[in-house]
Write an enzyme that holds these catalytic residues in place. Structure first.
Site, PDB file in Angstrom:
ATOM      1  CB  SER A 604      76.146 118.001  36.994  1.00 37.46           C
ATOM      2  OG  SER A 604      74.857 119.031  36.907  1.00 37.46           O
ATOM      3  CG  ASP A 690      69.756 115.755  33.086  1.00 35.75           C
ATOM      4  OD1 ASP A 690      68.918 116.582  33.756  1.00 35.75           O
ATOM      5  OD2 ASP A 690      70.927 115.630  33.317  1.00 35.75           O
ATOM      6  CG  HIS A 729      70.566 116.065  36.688  1.00 36.82           C
ATOM      7  ND1 HIS A 729      71.411 116.147  35.665  1.00 36.82           N
ATOM      8  CD2 HIS A 729      71.217 116.402  37.718  1.00 36.82           C
ATOM      9  CE1 HIS A 729      72.559 117.014  36.096  1.00 36.82           C
ATOM     10  NE2 HIS A 729      72.414 116.865  37.613  1.00 36.82           N
TER      11      HIS A 729
END
Length: 757
Positions: A604, A690, A729
């Site tokens: 991320s 995501d 995600h």
């Protein structure tokens, strides 16, 4: 404008990704130049922006082609992956249960069963004599539940395996019982886009569950105390939670009442109830500013009132408590210093921060993270020397005797905060599941890199600790075979950066004898998130093969206080990257590792870190593992219509409005700065659904690396993209699929540093 289909894709002259069968050559993405800008007179030519449409056949074909090529290259790694996966499973007690947690008149817990991907949520009744005496410590000793045998009185509330049937992805959001304890509200997401559907389920034969369902909401839900209403939140087109609704059970959701809407796109909206259950609370927050509204929980249709209007740069959170015969608001805020302090005052709007009575002063070396309030004690969570800590202040009489009755607690005075001490050098401690305000015990969690997670109950009055559970690691695991320690690296500007290390005793001995070891160096460094010590079953497969696991606690995180975070954001973001490089250099300087066997990992925002260090110092790493990486930040932050973009301006700056921010971001954005040079081997993992870091960022990044880097297409040291086509995600859902993915990534790390067994 031309489309990807107008361009030849690779040496076979097929569209990028047209083949889903195994392929032996890397796909070559079509170039369709699109100009980003002008912004402040600057333009950037983006050849791969065409990948942004997830429904495009060309986009999906390219992603499938990358997946097929990754499968081909990783085929020799599969036996190692299978072994690592087997090791992970062999260490985990697959048929198990959580420690029961008391809430109301029930013990709640979850069960997992071998072969099943999701948990089963259950409950047992608390003995009536303990329901009638809620401060009797004996009534808080959780029932002993072992194996898979159902206990007398056990009720199954929710089976995730049944709910997940027929879905490639499954995630639970809300899971809440009403105050009458006879109705369950739950929400699920079966796509991965973090938009949930809320439903209701009766928990008693005498109750009929409301038939309505509410779609497209954020995950949480709160019942009113009279059980007539539930409160929930919806999100806007950018996936920002922005509106609070009140739903009357048994009615059409179309008639739900909007009770709060936040138009400012920099703010998220939250909703909940104080632990005391006295007040409903609306919470508003940007990255740097917060605001809270309260309402008496006995008046769920009333008007909320603002505790303190938002002030840019001022953050506060609050709890309700009672001592000295008064109701109080206990507030943690940064109006008196960047590392926060704790103060209290009456349950009323705060007109002046200085009017509050101070409980915990601001200290430069200690980051106050919050206070949890209970009937007989307050618990302070704070961070010191890069470690999370806990301190307890009891409510007591004039002679210092801790309160053990409700009457004594409400009339008593608050004592001093006393830290809880633990024996290890590196550890994580904190409150566990403590849902009840009226309780004589506290549930605590503890663990480290070498100590599996533990759950304790602590008697508030006596301080006695009872170990309820230590994560069971099957096989021949022995924590004494591993060691952990903290080192410090010196950053380019002279700042000392914490660096955590964990390895086997045998590896430590070899390093001491002058033999460096392969090392996996992890980093994150954003949002003031702290990477605290924790135990990992999967990590054992690395350490047992001679790897060192290291964590670089770089600026932008929260390990060393608020200024540590401030010094790694906006126009100081590059400190995050140079800190990480300094930690890599320190590992080599200490003789722990060599650049030839050093792999970096981040996900991320930590994936942005990976992309930046790949551009800045590719020669220092043998490989890079980047999960859902935020590698095209400038394009994303320039598009306020994208999910969660506007709220990110407090973290990265606003390049739309500020040319200095634009130029600064352009100087480090990984995608913008890919060059024609050798890069480390890379495994890049993303998910099509995501909503936080869109798949298009890593897809474009990999395509550009393939085009410019001489090494990117080398099967032995090149770049691989894995795109999960049915995940969000957090990656794939279901514990077995998650273990398989973890095994693949661990096996790739081992393979990359030359360990094939």
């Amino acid at each position: 404008m031309s489309t990807p289909a107008d361009h030849s894709a690779d040496d076979a002259n097929e569209p990028a990704g047209a083949a889903t069968a195994p392929r032996t050559t890397p796909p070559v993405a079509a170039k369709v130049p699109v100009v980003r800008g002008p912004h402040h007179g600057r333009e950037f030519v983006d050849d791969y922006e065409w990948m942004r449409d997830p429904e495009s056949s060309e986009t999906r074909a390219y992603l499938e082609a990358e997946n097929a090529y990754t499968d081909h290259v990783l085929a020799p790694v599969e036996p190692l992956r299978d072994r690592v996966y087997g090791e992970i499973r062999s260490r985990i007690k697959e048929t198990d249960m959580s420690v029961p947690n008391r809430s109301g008149s029930w013990w709640y817990f979850s069960r997992t069963e071998e072969g099943k991907s999701y948990g089963r949520h259950c409950r047992l009744p608390v003995e009536q004599r303990f329901v009638d005496a809620p401060l009797d410590p004996e009534g808080w000793a959780p029932p002993a539940v072992e194996g898979s045998e159902e206990l007398p009185g056990e009720e199954l509330l929710f089976d995730g395996n049944l709910e997940a049937e027929g879905h490639e992805f499954f995630s639970m959001g809300a899971f809440a019982t009403n105050f009458g304890e006879d109705l369950l509200a739950y929400s699920i997401d079966v796509v991965g886009d973090e938009r949930y559907t809320l439903r209701f389920r009766a928990l008693a034969d005498s109750v009929t569950a409301p038939a309505e369902e509410i779609r497209g909401i954020a995950p949480g839900v709160t019942f009113s105390r009279d059980d007539k209403y539930v409160f929930y939140i919806t999100v806007d087109e950018s996936w920002r939670p922005d509106t609070v609704w009140r739903h009357e059970l048994g009615t059409d959701p179309a008639s739900d009442v909007k009770i709060f809407h936040e138009p400012n796109e920099s703010y998220w909206v939250g909703f909940g109830m104080t632990r005391s259950e006295r007040y409903l609370q609306i919470l508003l927050g940007s990255k740097i500013t917060t605001e809270s509204w309260l309402l008496d929980a006995d008046d769920p249709t009333g008007e909320f009132w603002c505790v303190r209007p938002r002030e840019t740069g001022i953050e506060y959170d609050l709890e309700h408590a009672q001592w000295g015969g008064e109701d109080r608001l206990v507030l943690t805020h940064n109006a008196g210093g960047p590392n926060f302090l704790v103060a209290h005052g009456p349950v009323a709007p705060v007109e002046d921060w200085d009017s509050l009575a101070e409980l915990v002063p601001h200290r430069d070396g200690v980051r106050v993270e919050g206070v949890d309030c209970f009937l007989t004690a307050l618990v302070l969570s704070y961070r010191e020397n890069a470690l999370p800590r806990v301190a307890l202040a009891r409510i007591q009489d004039a002679g210092g005797v801790p309160a053990t009755t409700a009457e004594d607690a409400r009339a008593g005075e608050l004592g001093e905060f006393e830290p809880l001490d633990f024996p290890e050098e590196l550890f994580t401690s904190g409150l566990g599941a403590n849902g009840e305000y009226v309780t004589p015990v506290l549930r605590l969690g503890y663990g480290s890199y070498v100590t599996p997670g533990r759950v304790y109950d602590m008697d508030i009055a006596t301080g006695a600790m009872t170990l309820l559970r230590e994560q069971e690691v099957l096989g021949d695991f022995d924590p004494s075979r591993y060691v952990q320690r903290m080192e410090w690296a010196e950053a380019a500007d002279g700042v000392r950066v914490p660096l955590s290390l964990v390895m086997s005793v045998d590896t430590a001995a070899r390093i001491e004898a002058g033999e460096p070891a392969p090392t996996l160096l992890y980093g994150y460094g954003s949002y003031e998130a702290s990477m605290d010590p924790y135990f990992s079953v999967g990590r054992l497969s690395l350490m047992d093969r001679g790897l060192v696991y290291a964590v670089a606690h770089v600026r932008g995180g929260g390990e060393m206080g608020r200024t540590w975070y401030d010094d790694g954001k906006i126009l100081h973001k590059v400190n995050t990257f140079t800190d990480f490089i300094a930690c890599a250099d320190r590992l080599v300087e200490l003789g722990v590792s060599r650049t030839e066997t050093l792999v970096a990992e981040g996900g991320s925002a930590g994936g942005l870190l990976m992309g930046a260090v790949a551009n800045m110092a590719p020669e220092k790493f043998r490989g890079i593992l980047a999960s859902v990486p935020f590698v095209d930040p400038l394009t994303s932050i320039l598009m306020p219509e994208l999910p969660l973009t506007v709220i990110e301006w407090d973290e990265w700056g606003n390049p739309l409005a500020d040319p200095e921010v634009y130029d600064y971001m352009a100087s480090y954005a990984p995608y913008d700065n890919v060059e024609s040079k050798d890069y480390p081997a890379m495994l890049v993992v993303t998910s099509l659904n995501d909503t936080r870091v869109l798949y298009v960022e890593p897809a474009k990044w990999v395509a550009k690396l393939r085009d410019l880097s001489p090494t990117a297409n080398d099967p032995e040291r090149g770049v691989l993209l894995q795109c999960e086509m049915d995940a969000g995600h957090g990656g794939v859902s279901g514990r077995y699929e998650a273990w398989k993915q973890a095994a693949l990534e661990l096996a790739w790390v081992l393979w990359t540093v030359g360990i094939r067994d």
